[in-house]
Design a protein around this motif. Structure first.
Motif, PDB file in Angstrom:
ATOM      1  N   ILE A 170     108.986   6.814 -11.840  1.00 50.32           N
ATOM      2  CA  ILE A 170     108.325   7.611 -10.797  1.00 50.32           C
ATOM      3  C   ILE A 170     106.913   7.959 -11.277  1.00 50.32           C
ATOM      4  O   ILE A 170     106.731   8.323 -12.430  1.00 50.32           O
ATOM      5  CB  ILE A 170     109.119   8.914 -10.533  1.00 50.32           C
ATOM      6  N   ILE A 171     105.940   7.863 -10.407  1.00 47.45           N
ATOM      7  CA  ILE A 171     104.574   8.319 -10.731  1.00 47.45           C
ATOM      8  C   ILE A 171     104.421   9.736 -10.171  1.00 47.45           C
ATOM      9  O   ILE A 171     104.790   9.991  -9.032  1.00 47.45           O
ATOM     10  CB  ILE A 171     103.504   7.415 -10.092  1.00 47.45           C
ATOM     11  N   ARG A 172     103.890  10.596 -11.013  1.00 50.05           N
ATOM     12  CA  ARG A 172     103.724  11.990 -10.581  1.00 50.05           C
ATOM     13  C   ARG A 172     102.267  12.396 -10.673  1.00 50.05           C
ATOM     14  O   ARG A 172     101.522  11.875 -11.519  1.00 50.05           O
ATOM     15  CB  ARG A 172     104.556  12.936 -11.461  1.00 50.05           C
ATOM     16  N   ASP A 173     101.850  13.378  -9.829  1.00 50.57           N
ATOM     17  CA  ASP A 173     100.480  13.879  -9.904  1.00 50.57           C
ATOM     18  C   ASP A 173     100.415  14.968 -10.974  1.00 50.57           C
ATOM     19  O   ASP A 173     101.390  15.216 -11.694  1.00 50.57           O
ATOM     20  CB  ASP A 173     100.007  14.400  -8.530  1.00 50.57           C
ATOM     21  N   GLU A 174      99.250  15.609 -11.089  1.00 51.68           N
ATOM     22  CA  GLU A 174      99.049  16.597 -12.149  1.00 51.68           C
ATOM     23  C   GLU A 174      99.970  17.811 -12.013  1.00 51.68           C
ATOM     24  O   GLU A 174     100.226  18.519 -12.991  1.00 51.68           O
ATOM     25  CB  GLU A 174      97.580  17.067 -12.206  1.00 51.68           C
ATOM     26  N   ASN A 175     100.496  18.032 -10.802  1.00 54.88           N
ATOM     27  CA  ASN A 175     101.425  19.145 -10.605  1.00 54.88           C
ATOM     28  C   ASN A 175     102.882  18.732 -10.777  1.00 54.88           C
ATOM     29  O   ASN A 175     103.787  19.550 -10.601  1.00 54.88           O
ATOM     30  CB  ASN A 175     101.242  19.728  -9.200  1.00 54.88           C
ATOM     31  N   GLY A 176     103.090  17.472 -11.099  1.00 53.31           N
ATOM     32  CA  GLY A 176     104.450  17.001 -11.314  1.00 53.31           C
ATOM     33  C   GLY A 176     105.137  16.513 -10.048  1.00 53.31           C
ATOM     34  O   GLY A 176     106.314  16.126 -10.089  1.00 53.31           O
ATOM     35  N   ALA A 177     104.415  16.546  -8.942  1.00 52.79           N
ATOM     36  CA  ALA A 177     105.026  16.087  -7.683  1.00 52.79           C
ATOM     37  C   ALA A 177     105.003  14.554  -7.633  1.00 52.79           C
ATOM     38  O   ALA A 177     103.990  13.953  -7.988  1.00 52.79           O
ATOM     39  CB  ALA A 177     104.246  16.647  -6.506  1.00 52.79           C
ATOM     40  N   PRO A 178     106.116  13.929  -7.219  1.00 53.15           N
ATOM     41  CA  PRO A 178     106.143  12.459  -7.180  1.00 53.15           C
ATOM     42  C   PRO A 178     105.194  11.916  -6.107  1.00 53.15           C
ATOM     43  O   PRO A 178     105.134  12.444  -4.995  1.00 53.15           O
ATOM     44  CB  PRO A 178     107.593  12.127  -6.848  1.00 53.15           C
ATOM     45  N   ILE A 179     104.435  10.901  -6.477  1.00 52.47           N
ATOM     46  CA  ILE A 179     103.491  10.298  -5.520  1.00 52.47           C
ATOM     47  C   ILE A 179     103.770   8.806  -5.351  1.00 52.47           C
ATOM     48  O   ILE A 179     103.069   8.139  -4.585  1.00 52.47           O
ATOM     49  CB  ILE A 179     102.030  10.518  -5.952  1.00 52.47           C
ATOM     50  N   GLY A 180     104.779   8.325  -6.046  1.00 53.82           N
ATOM     51  CA  GLY A 180     105.102   6.898  -5.904  1.00 53.82           C
ATOM     52  C   GLY A 180     105.900   6.405  -7.091  1.00 53.82           C
ATOM     53  O   GLY A 180     106.479   7.202  -7.837  1.00 53.82           O
ATOM     54  N   CYS A 181     105.938   5.118  -7.232  1.00 52.09           N
ATOM     55  CA  CYS A 181     106.632   4.547  -8.390  1.00 52.09           C
ATOM     56  C   CYS A 181     105.942   3.263  -8.827  1.00 52.09           C
ATOM     57  O   CYS A 181     105.177   2.657  -8.068  1.00 52.09           O
ATOM     58  CB  CYS A 181     108.105   4.320  -8.086  1.00 52.09           C
ATOM     59  N   GLU A 182     106.186   2.916 -10.066  1.00 47.11           N
ATOM     60  CA  GLU A 182     105.627   1.693 -10.619  1.00 47.11           C
ATOM     61  C   GLU A 182     106.739   0.982 -11.378  1.00 47.11           C
ATOM     62  O   GLU A 182     107.708   1.625 -11.792  1.00 47.11           O
ATOM     63  CB  GLU A 182     104.473   2.030 -11.566  1.00 47.11           C
ATOM     64  N   GLY A 183     106.607  -0.293 -11.535  1.00 51.60           N
ATOM     65  CA  GLY A 183     107.693  -0.973 -12.229  1.00 51.60           C
ATOM     66  C   GLY A 183     107.353  -2.401 -12.612  1.00 51.60           C
ATOM     67  O   GLY A 183     106.339  -2.966 -12.212  1.00 51.60           O
ATOM     68  N   ILE A 184     108.248  -2.923 -13.420  1.00 51.35           N
ATOM     69  CA  ILE A 184     108.152  -4.318 -13.854  1.00 51.35           C
ATOM     70  C   ILE A 184     109.472  -4.991 -13.476  1.00 51.35           C
ATOM     71  O   ILE A 184     110.544  -4.434 -13.717  1.00 51.35           O
ATOM     72  CB  ILE A 184     107.930  -4.406 -15.379  1.00 51.35           C
ATOM     73  N   ALA A 185     109.350  -6.151 -12.871  1.00 51.30           N
ATOM     74  CA  ALA A 185     110.564  -6.893 -12.495  1.00 51.30           C
ATOM     75  C   ALA A 185     110.546  -8.254 -13.186  1.00 51.30           C
ATOM     76  O   ALA A 185     109.534  -8.963 -13.142  1.00 51.30           O
ATOM     77  CB  ALA A 185     110.622  -7.061 -10.980  1.00 51.30           C
ATOM     78  N   LYS A 186     111.642  -8.567 -13.820  1.00 52.48           N
ATOM     79  CA  LYS A 186     111.739  -9.853 -14.535  1.00 52.48           C
ATOM     80  C   LYS A 186     112.590 -10.802 -13.686  1.00 52.48           C
ATOM     81  O   LYS A 186     113.640 -10.404 -13.178  1.00 52.48           O
ATOM     82  CB  LYS A 186     112.377  -9.613 -15.910  1.00 52.48           C
ATOM     83  N   ASP A 187     112.102 -12.009 -13.547  1.00 49.80           N
ATOM     84  CA  ASP A 187     112.801 -12.998 -12.732  1.00 49.80           C
ATOM     85  C   ASP A 187     113.985 -13.571 -13.530  1.00 49.80           C
ATOM     86  O   ASP A 187     113.796 -14.225 -14.561  1.00 49.80           O
ATOM     87  CB  ASP A 187     111.827 -14.110 -12.348  1.00 49.80           C
ATOM     88  N   LEU A 188     115.185 -13.312 -13.026  1.00 51.77           N
ATOM     89  CA  LEU A 188     116.397 -13.775 -13.715  1.00 51.77           C
ATOM     90  C   LEU A 188     117.034 -14.967 -12.988  1.00 51.77           C
ATOM     91  O   LEU A 188     118.133 -15.392 -13.362  1.00 51.77           O
ATOM     92  CB  LEU A 188     117.436 -12.643 -13.783  1.00 51.77           C
ATOM     93  N   THR A 189     116.341 -15.478 -11.966  1.00 53.18           N
ATOM     94  CA  THR A 189     116.942 -16.523 -11.147  1.00 53.18           C
ATOM     95  C   THR A 189     117.321 -17.737 -11.998  1.00 53.18           C
ATOM     96  O   THR A 189     118.457 -18.223 -11.948  1.00 53.18           O
ATOM     97  CB  THR A 189     115.964 -16.950 -10.041  1.00 53.18           C
ATOM     98  N   ARG A 190     116.394 -18.174 -12.780  1.00 54.21           N
ATOM     99  CA  ARG A 190     116.630 -19.354 -13.635  1.00 54.21           C
ATOM    100  C   ARG A 190     117.739 -19.052 -14.641  1.00 54.21           C
ATOM    101  O   ARG A 190     118.613 -19.878 -14.876  1.00 54.21           O
ATOM    102  CB  ARG A 190     115.318 -19.720 -14.335  1.00 54.21           C
ATOM    103  N   TYR A 191     117.633 -17.840 -15.188  1.00 49.96           N
ATOM    104  CA  TYR A 191     118.649 -17.429 -16.165  1.00 49.96           C
ATOM    105  C   TYR A 191     120.036 -17.424 -15.529  1.00 49.96           C
ATOM    106  O   TYR A 191     121.004 -17.909 -16.117  1.00 49.96           O
ATOM    107  CB  TYR A 191     118.285 -16.031 -16.678  1.00 49.96           C
ATOM    108  N   LYS A 192     120.100 -16.903 -14.296  1.00 51.94           N
ATOM    109  CA  LYS A 192     121.389 -16.854 -13.590  1.00 51.94           C
ATOM    110  C   LYS A 192     121.910 -18.263 -13.348  1.00 51.94           C
ATOM    111  O   LYS A 192     123.113 -18.531 -13.519  1.00 51.94           O
ATOM    112  CB  LYS A 192     121.192 -16.136 -12.242  1.00 51.94           C
ATOM    113  N   GLN A 193     121.007 -19.153 -12.935  1.00 48.93           N
ATOM    114  CA  GLN A 193     121.421 -20.538 -12.676  1.00 48.93           C
ATOM    115  C   GLN A 193     121.950 -21.193 -13.946  1.00 48.93           C
ATOM    116  O   GLN A 193     122.993 -21.854 -13.946  1.00 48.93           O
ATOM    117  CB  GLN A 193     120.228 -21.342 -12.126  1.00 48.93           C
ATOM    118  N   VAL A 194     121.199 -20.954 -15.018  1.00 46.84           N
ATOM    119  CA  VAL A 194     121.622 -21.540 -16.304  1.00 46.84           C
ATOM    120  C   VAL A 194     122.973 -20.984 -16.709  1.00 46.84           C
ATOM    121  O   VAL A 194     123.872 -21.716 -17.138  1.00 46.84           O
ATOM    122  CB  VAL A 194     120.554 -21.264 -17.391  1.00 46.84           C
TER     123      VAL A 194
END
Lengths: 177, 522
Positions: free
Chosen positions: B252-276
């Motif tokens: 979660i991304i928060r502002d200076e008051n701690g209120a949530p303003i959004g989110c950020e993330g990293i997604a790893k592609d597991l499609t190939r891994y799943k197929q394998v």
């Protein structure tokens, strides 16, 4: 305050202040007289001796002023040199002259009219008996012996101040050197 | 007797003294005037000038009493003197008062001077302070510029560093607002989701890419309650509908008051891994089944031989007794079916037999299969569409077994089409994986996803009981794997070319190309 020759007041604004203060003093006196007339009422009839009293009081003022300025200059010298000596001498002679004048005026008011031997209006002699008071009065009448030197020393002081200022300014340097 | 004290000397001194007073006072006035001209700013000269004016007034007023008085009396105008005397005295009094006032006031100038000096000193101090402050300000400004420059440089470096990380990352990096709408996503994310430009993705809901709604709700709930989520496996879909398996780590991304303003993330592609992994699991399953099948086949083969032998002996004995003979024929027939199954099982088991491999021309191999099978297909109005790749490299294979694979697949297509349809056969060389692909498709009804998951399982069949053993594709799978190849099935095909050709199911069989002088088995 340092040397009088260097005592040059640097500021017209302060001069303006001085003038303003004189005006304020005058205004205050007038205001006091106007709002606090006492028993003077609107129009006051002055009796004969009043002029003499006022004159005598003014002599006292003059006297005190001279004593004050002498005291001030001795306590807080504004400069040194001949000019200041002349100036102090002048003030001293004026002080003494005022004392003499005050006493002489007082004695004169106490000497009867018959004490003066008259021919027409101008008296020529001070008649006997010549008492101590009359001797003092007689001597006191030579007041110019005091006021003329006082004025002379004032001139000398100013002349010396002027010469110093002249030299200081550089205009008359060659003339005096 | 003394006549009295003569007053004439007094008169003489009065006249002379009064005259001198006038002259001297004028001289004093002259010098004081010149002084004020010479140094106009001097208050002392100013005081003395005004004092001299008062002195001149005094001298003149005294002259009335001490000179004019005698003249008036001498010339018989004594009454004039009588009128002037009060004025003379009054003027004297006024000059005294003026001199007194001036004199009393003059020392105040000292205070004024002191005040002015103090003011000047304060002004000087203020000026010095201002100069110092100005100097400090300039230094601060210079330092500030330098510091701002350094910070800006550091910030730019940091920004470039993170920008490079964001742009060049092979994983998906994304930023969302509070509504879980995409604000920004890197190129890897754009490519993975099947878009061309990130602007197309801006403002799209992340939920739209989740296949499973419950999974999305779970993701949101965890993120909301804990504030972050780690290694969340999600089944997503790209723009063209293909499945993508992602492992998402988000905060979660928060502002200076701690209120949530959004989110950020990293997604790893597991499609190939799943197929394998799926392939691996399938291979392992097949290997286990193969081993089991080989064991079972080996154990059953001998008793079946005995049963078949004795049945044939009994048939000889009961040839004249029709009822028994028919029963024995049934036993013989079923036993032979069992032996066929056992034989198939042995074929499925790679370890069961050793075969001789040689360089094989795939196109020719397929054509030989079609020589046998095409007639049967044509009988049911099923026609074969051939697109053979030219100059294909050969593959190292057991030709007969390869033909068995192709026959099995074509036979499956035949059974799927039943009557009328098209079987398409394509061959091509794929330089990227250095393999020859054989693609066999049909225009049949296609394969259900549930069926597709088990299509290579042994004994799995959709045919009616007794019509299929469920070992055809299993055996084909084993043969292909034995040749170091791969077999896959798509329904519908992923490549548009085959969809355009009307194919609903497509088997893709890949074989590594034969390289001269290299031991292919190694």
């Amino acid at each position: 305050m340092g040397d009088g020759r260097n005592w040059v007041f640097d500021g017209t604004a302060e001069l303006m202040n001085l003038k303003r203060n004189i005006f304020t003093l005058f205004f205050c006196i007038c205001t006091v007289l106007f709002v606090w007339p006492g028993r003077a009422l609107a129009i006051q009839i002055h009796s004969g001796p009043e002029g003499l009293y006022v004159h005598q009081i003014s002599h006292i003022f003059f006297m005190v002023a001279m004593a004050f300025i002498l005291y001030f200059l001795s306590r807080h010298p504004l400069g040194h040199g001949k000019a200041w000596v002349y100036l102090k001498l002048s003030f001293l002679f004026f002080l003494v002259w005022n004392i003499n004048a005050f006493i002489t005026h007082w004695l004169e008011s106490n000497i009867p009219e018959e004490a003066f031997a008259r021919r027409d209006i101008l008296p020529l002699y001070l008649n006997p008996p010549i008492t101590f008071a009359r001797w003092v009065y007689y001597a006191g009448k030579f007041d110019h012996v005091l006021c003329v030197p006082a004025m002379f020393f004032l001139v000398m002081a100013l002349k010396t101040f002027y010469r110093d200022a002249w030299l200081r300014s550089g205009i008359g340097k060659d003339m005096y050197e | 007797m003394m006549k009295g004290l003569p007053l004439l000397p007094i008169y003489i001194v009065d006249v002379v003294g009064a005259s001198l007073m006038i002259l001297l006072s004028l001289a004093a006035l002259y010098y004081s005037f010149r002084l004020t001209r010479l140094e106009p700013k001097s208050v002392l000269w100013s005081y003395l000038f005004w004092l001299c004016i008062a002195m001149v007034a005094l001298a003149l007023s005294r002259s009335i009493g001490h000179i004019l008085r005698f003249l008036f009396i001498l010339f018989g105008y004594s009454y004039v003197w009588g009128g002037l005397a009060p004025y003379s005295g009054g003027l004297n009094t006024m000059t005294f008062v003026s001199i007194t006032t001036l004199t009393f006031y003059f020392p105040n100038v000292r205070q004024v001077i002191n005040r002015v000096k103090e003011d000047a000193k304060r002004l000087e101090e203020a000026r010095t302070g201002l100069a110092q402050a100005n100097k400090s300000l300039i230094e601060l400004n210079q330092t500030l510029e330098q510091r701002v420059g350094e910070r800006t440089k550091a910030l730019r470096f940091s920004e470039q560093k993170f920008r490079r990380l964001f742009e060049n990352s092979k994983d998906v990096i994304f930023f969302c607002d509070n509504d879980k709408k995409l604000l920004d996503i890197n190129d890897s994310g754009v490519k993975l989701l099947g878009f061309k430009d990130r602007k197309e993705l801006s403002g799209r809901y992340v939920a739209d890419f989740f296949v499973n709604r419950e999974q999305w709700n779970h993701f949101c709930a965890d993120l909301q309650s804990i504030g972050h989520i780690k290694d969340f496996e999600a089944e997503c879909k790209s723009q063209d509908g293909s499945l993508i398996y992602l492992m998402i780590t988000s905060d979660i991304i928060r502002d200076e008051n701690g209120a949530p303003i959004g989110c950020e993330g990293i997604a790893k592609d597991l499609t190939r891994y799943k197929q394998v992994m799926t392939t691996f699991i399938q291979s392992e399953k097949m290997a286990s089944l193969g081993q089991m099948a080989a064991g079972v086949a080996h154990e059953i083969n001998t008793p079946l031989g005995v049963i078949l032998g004795y049945t044939q002996l009994l048939e000889e004995d009961f040839r004249d007794r029709k009822e028994i003979y028919e029963t024995l024929e049934t036993i013989e027939k079923q036993t032979k079916i069992c032996r066929k199954i056992v034989s198939d099982l042995l074929k499925f088991s790679r370890e069961s037999l050793r075969h001789t491999k040689e360089p094989v021309d795939i196109n020719q191999c397929i054509e030989e299969v079609l020589t046998v099978a095409e007639h049967s297909l044509n009988m049911d109005q099923i026609y074969v569409h051939r697109v053979y790749g030219e100059g294909l490299p050969r593959v190292l294979a057991d030709k007969e077994r390869l033909q068995q694979v192709f026959f099995n697949i074509i036979n499956n297509a035949h059974q799927a089409l039943r009557q009328e349809g098209l079987v398409g056969i394509w061959t091509r060389y794929v330089p990227g994986k250095k393999a020859v692909d054989v693609l066999i498709g049909d225009t049949g009804p296609g394969i259900e996803p549930e069926v597709m998951k088990r299509i290579f399982d042994p004994f799995f069949t959709t045919k009616d009981v007794g019509k299929g053993t469920g070992l055809g594709l299993s055996v084909s799978f084993g043969i292909v794997k034995d040749h170091g190849g791969n077999i896959d099935v798509q329904s519908p095909p992923k490549e548009q070319e085959f969809v355009n050709a009307g194919m609903e199911t497509l088997f893709i069989v890949s074989f590594p190309v034969y390289a001269e002088g290299i031991d292919q088995k190694q």
